[in-house]
Scaffold this motif. Structure first.
Motif, PDB file in Angstrom:
ATOM      1  N   TYR A  53       0.893  -1.200  -0.082  1.00  0.00           N
ATOM      2  CA  TYR A  53       0.049  -0.085  -0.069  1.00  0.00           C
ATOM      3  C   TYR A  53       0.792   1.295   0.169  1.00  0.00           C
ATOM      4  N   LEU A  82      -7.860  -0.919  -0.742  1.00  0.00           N
ATOM      5  CA  LEU A  82      -8.172  -0.060   0.706  1.00  0.00           C
ATOM      6  C   LEU A  82      -7.310  -1.000   1.795  1.00  0.00           C
ATOM      7  N   LYS A  90      -3.624   2.993   0.043  1.00  0.00           N
ATOM      8  CA  LYS A  90      -4.242   2.470  -1.223  1.00  0.00           C
ATOM      9  C   LYS A  90      -3.286   1.625  -2.083  1.00  0.00           C
TER      10      LYS A  90
END
Length: 73
Positions: free
Chosen positions: A24, A40, A29
């Motif tokens: 991420y 997410l 994200k």
């Protein structure tokens, strides 16, 4: 019923493991260019909770099943 809950739990565990492996960005994200989907980071917690809840339910139901079979013998 126990089998179905166990299979759904296995699915949640698999999804959780796949989500934990993602890299991420600072906003939490991850964009998958292959799938065209943005994942997410907070969803990890949700799948982890569902997996843990499923494990508890499956364990409880299996314990009750074993106890009932022993009483019937």
């Amino acid at each position: 019923m126990t089998t179905i809950i166990g299979l759904v739990t296995a699915l949640f565990i698999w999804i959780y493991v796949q989500r934990v492996k993602l890299d991420y960005n600072s906003e939490g994200k991850f964009f998958s260019a292959e799938e065209g989907v943005v994942y997410l980071e907070p969803a990890e917690e949700t799948y982890g909770f569902l997996a843990l809840s499923g494990l508890i339910m499956t364990g409880t139901l299996m314990t009750l099943l074993i106890i009932r079979r022993k009483k019937g013998s």
